[in-house]
Write an enzyme that holds these catalytic residues in place. Structure first.
Site, PDB file in Angstrom:
ATOM      1  N   ASP A  16       0.868  -0.872  -0.054  1.00  0.00           N
ATOM      2  CA  ASP A  16       0.187   0.031   0.169  1.00  0.00           C
ATOM      3  C   ASP A  16       0.873   1.311   0.029  1.00  0.00           C
ATOM      4  O   ASP A  16       1.867   1.060   0.255  1.00  0.00           O
ATOM      5  CB  ASP A  16      -0.969   0.019   1.209  1.00  0.00           C
ATOM      6  N   ASP A  18      -0.162   5.339   0.955  1.00  0.00           N
ATOM      7  CA  ASP A  18      -0.192   6.122   2.025  1.00  0.00           C
ATOM      8  C   ASP A  18      -0.607   5.562   3.280  1.00  0.00           C
ATOM      9  O   ASP A  18      -1.369   4.467   3.576  1.00  0.00           O
ATOM     10  CB  ASP A  18      -1.706   7.052   1.754  1.00  0.00           C
ATOM     11  N   ASP A 192      -2.011  -0.651   5.724  1.00  0.00           N
ATOM     12  CA  ASP A 192      -2.264   0.340   6.980  1.00  0.00           C
ATOM     13  C   ASP A 192      -3.699   0.188   7.596  1.00  0.00           C
ATOM     14  O   ASP A 192      -4.097   0.791   8.548  1.00  0.00           O
ATOM     15  CB  ASP A 192      -1.813   1.688   7.292  1.00  0.00           C
TER      16      ASP A 192
END
Length: 246
Positions: A16, A18, A192
């Site tokens: 991922d 961001d 996240d």
């Protein structure tokens, strides 16, 4: 167990962006990409024979811009668009988002702290600068999505995103794993957010490893405290692999 212990030449690495590779910024365009991160990802791409891909909610064009000069395989907009290792671009059918856009922009017009971000096939309403509006944003977006067939609502970190119902990070990872150079490899996915949970479920169901960056409940088997820790782990993994192959 560190990332250097987990990653093997037989792995496929999915990242991922961001909140995982880079720290989350107050506004989507304001993220900073440390040069050592670019170098580490480039080295891992070479060491894993190209089996490295970014799986992001951002459009592919934004990921390319942030990671210049790298041009990796990417799934953008939570898998609504996907560019394979051979450069082939696959786009999922996108349903109209007129009702969602009207609701989001009407809300943002009343509250300047809200940011509306339009992408191909999806629309995101960011409330990081106005967290007290979380419930109001959810009510407005959910009502609009409920009236938009084929559209689902994703709940991210201080963001709500309407996207095609068939798009998910788990599906995007599975599609990569059906293609070279990813096919036949053990998948490792690092993310996240709640939007990454489908990816964790997918790679672990296939015998791989999910790694959660940051706090919060998760299905991932491993965890790192923050993006800075991941960046250190990526650099250490490169150093370890280079040492073993020297």
């Amino acid at each position: 167990m560190t990332l250097a212990d987990i990653l093997r030449p037989s792995c496929a690495l999915f990242l991922d962006f961001d909140g995982t590779m880079v720290d989350i910024a107050p506004q989507p365009h304001a993220v900073q990409v440390p040069p050592p991160l670019i170098a580490a990802v480039r080295s891992l791409y070479e060491l894993l024979d190209g089996a490295v891909a970014v799986i992001s909610g951002r459009p592919i064009a934004q990921i390319d811009n942030f990671l210049l000069p790298l041009r990796l395989p990417v799934a953008g907009v939570h898998g609504a668009e996907r560019r394979g290792a051979d450069g082939t671009l696959v786009l999922l059918h996108a349903e109209p988002l007129d009702l969602v856009e009207h609701a989001a922009r009407a809300l943002a017009a009343r509250h300047p702290g809200l940011i509306v971000e339009t992408k191909r096939g999806s629309l995101a309403l960011h409330y990081r600068q106005a967290p007290e509006l979380a419930d109001e944003c959810l009510l407005a977006m959910q009502a609009a999505v409920d009236q938009s067939p084929g559209v689902t609502l994703l709940h991210g970190k201080m963001v709500l995103e309407a996207k095609p119902g068939g798009a998910s990070k788990g599906r995007a990872i599975q599609e990569f794993l059906a293609e070279p150079p990813f096919s036949g490899r053990t998948p490792v996915f690092i993310g996240d957010d709640v939007t990454d949970e489908a990816g964790f479920f997918t790679v672990q169901r296939l015998g791989g490893v999910g790694i959660k960056v940051g706090e919060g409940d998760t299905a991932a088997w491993r965890r790192l405290p923050d993006p800075a820790a991941l960046r250190r782990e990526l650099e250490a993994a490169v150093a370890a692999r280079l040492t073993r192959t020297a």
